[in-house]
Motif scaffolding. Sequence first.
Motif, short mmCIF file in Angstrom:
data_model
loop_
_atom_site.label_atom_id
_atom_site.label_comp_id
_atom_site.label_asym_id
_atom_site.label_seq_id
_atom_site.Cartn_x
_atom_site.Cartn_y
_atom_site.Cartn_z
N ASP A 81 0.84 -1.20 0.00
CA ASP A 81 0.00 0.00 0.00
C ASP A 81 0.87 1.25 0.00
O ASP A 81 0.64 2.20 -0.76
CB ASP A 81 -0.90 -0.04 1.24
N GLY A 84 2.61 1.89 -3.37
CA GLY A 84 1.70 2.46 -4.35
C GLY A 84 1.41 3.93 -4.08
O GLY A 84 1.36 4.75 -5.01
N SER A 248 -2.44 -3.24 -4.60
CA SER A 248 -3.70 -3.21 -5.35
C SER A 248 -4.67 -2.16 -4.84
O SER A 248 -5.73 -1.96 -5.44
CB SER A 248 -4.37 -4.59 -5.30
N ILE A 250 -4.37 0.85 -5.23
CA ILE A 250 -4.49 1.87 -6.27
C ILE A 250 -5.53 1.48 -7.32
O ILE A 250 -5.95 2.33 -8.13
CB ILE A 250 -3.14 2.15 -6.96
N GLY A 251 -5.97 0.24 -7.30
CA GLY A 251 -7.01 -0.20 -8.21
C GLY A 251 -8.38 -0.24 -7.57
O GLY A 251 -9.33 -0.76 -8.18
N GLY A 397 -7.92 -4.76 -8.35
CA GLY A 397 -6.50 -4.42 -8.42
C GLY A 397 -5.84 -4.94 -9.68
O GLY A 397 -5.06 -4.23 -10.33
N ALA A 401 -4.84 -1.52 -11.53
CA ALA A 401 -3.52 -1.10 -11.05
C ALA A 401 -2.49 -1.03 -12.18
O ALA A 401 -1.74 -0.06 -12.26
CB ALA A 401 -3.05 -2.01 -9.93
N VAL A 448 -1.89 -8.70 -11.92
CA VAL A 448 -1.17 -7.44 -12.18
C VAL A 448 -0.03 -7.67 -13.16
O VAL A 448 0.22 -6.84 -14.05
CB VAL A 448 -0.64 -6.87 -10.85
#
Length: 476
Positions: A81, A84, A248, A250-251, A397, A401, A448
Amino acid sequence: MIISFLVFLAAFTLIGLASSLFSRGTRHDYYLADGTVKPWLVGLSAVATNNSGYMFIGVIGYTYATGLPAFWLMVGWIAGDYLGSTFVHARLRAATANSDEVSYAGVLSTWYGRGQPLLQRAIGGISLVFLLCYASAQLVAGSKALHVLFDWPLWAGSVIGAVMVALYCFAGGIRASIWTDAAQSVVMILAMGLLLAVAIMALGGPAQSWQQLSEIPGYMDWFPRDLPVPGIAGPLLFALGWMVAGLSVIGQPHIMVRFMTLDDGGSMRRARAWYYLWFIAFYAMATGVGLLSRLYIPGGDGFDAELALPTMAQLLLHPWLVGLILAGIFAATMSTADSLILSCSASITHDLLPHRIEHTLLIKLTTLGTTGVALLFALSNVESVFNMVILAWSGLGSAFAPLLIVLCLGRKPSESLAVSAVIAGFATALAWRYFGLHAYIFEGLPGVAVGLALLAAAPRADAEAMPQARAAGTNP
């Protein structure tokens, strides 16, 4: 206990309704609070949304069943986390300011100014399906807690949560969600800290607690004994998989939209400081409570591990304080459910329909309809909250992402390539779980990886994208 619980719920609802006094009656205000939210509110709202019923119910249940190896889930998740956030959050906030979009899909599809409608619909459609699944998991989490403490039917908590979320989201949109999230984050951390302190003291202190945990065979080993990959590779893949799970974030549209509402891009560091201080403290305490719950509830055939926290609270605390714990669980579920429902509403009104809905009343009615659908899903599904959330999290994600990463790198993939990468990423994650390969490694990692591999096939676009990215402030 019931009175204590209801007092907290009433307070949350009133806070959300009060936010309507600041509403400007526009779609931009309803979905993004006109980009006026202070850093501390952004940080607390994001951490409450992230640490949902998944934490109170799912993670504690997982820790109860797994033991100390759950520590690596925490370390990997927070590390991913953080990685990101250092790279993406400020760039996403800048791209939001440079666009007229109010949804996560809209910002990604207009990153360089020119809209990509097919990409926006693809992101919006996947978001809608997975976020509805995610929202239903939150309502199920609240229902499980009420079922244990009050012996209410499993549907009761879902209905109560859905009604409350519908009320204040209808009234104030994202501002109501953020305000209630901030209040809920305080109750969440107080509830978890209280239960951890009482549990440790009842066992005679930290040293005695650790000693008793160590007497459970294999429970305090650093890594699971049953990893399918032998040798050192097994633990490494285990930790790496959960690090990708953290990345993830960010997704996740419902979390990232919090950072999109920040009043000033230069305040991102302060927002992140609030977020991580709260996140680390809360997750560490949740892991501790999960471990100790094994001492208080030996379990056995038929015991649902995801009911460990409410069961433990009932054993240790005064009814008024049990009401606080239950309010903390409900706060966690609602802080995520309202965010998910608003993101679903944005997907419908601004990403999927041929013509955007601008009228605020129609937007609010869409929010109510979305809440109703999430409630129906929850009433028909009592599966593991942990599994439901992980499936939704990994799917989102894996889909989004990779695209957000390459956009932040200054690349400009074509619309067809971007759509292909989005679909391939989430399809890989789903297939990985369907065939049971998640026992080897978290399905988000291959998802990803596949998305990034496809997007790496657009080297020619870099020269065109880099100057625009610098102008927008989105390039490192």
